[in-house]
Design a protein around this motif. Sequence first.
Motif, short mmCIF file in Angstrom:
data_model
loop_
_atom_site.label_atom_id
_atom_site.label_comp_id
_atom_site.label_asym_id
_atom_site.label_seq_id
_atom_site.Cartn_x
_atom_site.Cartn_y
_atom_site.Cartn_z
N ARG A 1 31.77 1.26 -65.92
CA ARG A 1 30.40 1.19 -66.40
C ARG A 1 29.47 0.57 -65.36
O ARG A 1 28.47 1.16 -64.96
CB ARG A 1 30.36 0.38 -67.70
N VAL A 2 29.80 -0.64 -64.89
CA VAL A 2 28.92 -1.39 -63.99
C VAL A 2 29.60 -1.68 -62.67
O VAL A 2 30.76 -2.11 -62.64
CB VAL A 2 28.50 -2.74 -64.63
N SER A 3 28.90 -1.43 -61.59
CA SER A 3 29.31 -1.87 -60.26
C SER A 3 28.27 -2.87 -59.75
O SER A 3 27.09 -2.54 -59.67
CB SER A 3 29.39 -0.70 -59.27
N VAL A 4 28.72 -4.08 -59.46
CA VAL A 4 27.85 -5.06 -58.80
C VAL A 4 28.05 -4.89 -57.30
O VAL A 4 29.18 -5.01 -56.80
CB VAL A 4 28.19 -6.49 -59.24
N CYS A 5 26.98 -4.59 -56.59
CA CYS A 5 27.06 -4.29 -55.16
C CYS A 5 26.53 -5.48 -54.37
O CYS A 5 25.33 -5.81 -54.44
CB CYS A 5 26.25 -3.03 -54.85
N MET A 6 27.42 -6.10 -53.61
CA MET A 6 27.08 -7.34 -52.91
C MET A 6 27.34 -7.21 -51.41
O MET A 6 28.36 -6.66 -51.00
CB MET A 6 27.91 -8.51 -53.47
N ALA A 7 26.40 -7.69 -50.62
CA ALA A 7 26.58 -7.81 -49.18
C ALA A 7 26.74 -9.28 -48.84
O ALA A 7 25.96 -10.11 -49.29
CB ALA A 7 25.38 -7.22 -48.44
N THR A 8 27.77 -9.60 -48.04
CA THR A 8 27.99 -11.00 -47.68
C THR A 8 28.00 -11.17 -46.16
O THR A 8 28.40 -10.28 -45.42
CB THR A 8 29.32 -11.54 -48.25
N TYR A 9 27.56 -12.35 -45.75
CA TYR A 9 27.67 -12.76 -44.34
C TYR A 9 27.58 -14.28 -44.28
O TYR A 9 26.55 -14.87 -44.65
CB TYR A 9 26.57 -12.13 -43.48
N SER B 1 29.27 -16.66 -61.86
CA SER B 1 28.20 -16.28 -62.78
C SER B 1 28.17 -14.78 -63.04
O SER B 1 27.80 -14.34 -64.13
CB SER B 1 26.84 -16.75 -62.23
N ILE B 2 28.58 -13.99 -62.06
CA ILE B 2 28.61 -12.53 -62.21
C ILE B 2 29.79 -12.10 -63.07
O ILE B 2 29.65 -11.32 -64.02
CB ILE B 2 28.70 -11.85 -60.83
#
Length: 265
Positions: A23-31, A43-44
Amino acid sequence: MVSHPRRWYGRTDERTNLPDGIRVSVCMATYNGATYIREQLDSILSELDIDDEVVVVDDASTDGTVNIVRAIGDRRIRVFDRAENLGYVRTFEESLLRSRGEYLLLSDQDDVWLPGRVGTMLDVLRTETVVASNMVILGTGERPNWWMPARTARQWYRNLLRIVAGVSGYYGCGMGLRRDALRVLTPFPAFLTESHDLWMALGGNLLHSVGLVEAPTLQRRVHGENVTPLRPRSVGKVLAARIMLLRALFVLARRIRRLRSVQTS
């Protein structure tokens, strides 16, 4: 321009038709986000169902970001770490393209989501292609200067002007989109070197399909390492950014016309 993109995207909201049942994709970029990444992910994850996912693409961090994320041990988290630093715009693009869900919510690495964020955002995305929400400053609860009133949601042409002029309140950490939107928004053009969020906002307003959640759905952490600059930029950089957004506007309009012509042929 397209007034009702849902008619030509041809998607439904039924669970059985979602890609891979997600249903849901949380799309995160990290550095180099080791300091705050665990608090953000906690929290996510508390907002997600068991079959949802968090797609983390790491842009060649030199600290312990990737190790911290993997150590959480939650099967909903998928981590992709690259050896070469390509910048946050390409990192978010890769995260979107690696996602498998029907509803895609963007996330920075250092904020904190408020309870109920996912449900609130999805309520809008069931009828709109792009959604944006407001936020408050972590630790103070204050509204930022870029607060967006609900009445502006359907001011599509004014919103386009605001975006190009650099006075809009669209921030990626508060945005989401339907999977359908990727047909218009990806690939990101090579000249898009910043403001992936404004690229998405331009697309949503051109499609006349943007929803706005006026209530805050996250707490934004403001610190010296934010990608969004805290100090005013030089005139040259501001002008270059405006030109880039104008180019983005024309590219998106052309893509939408092309897709519309294919659907009606």
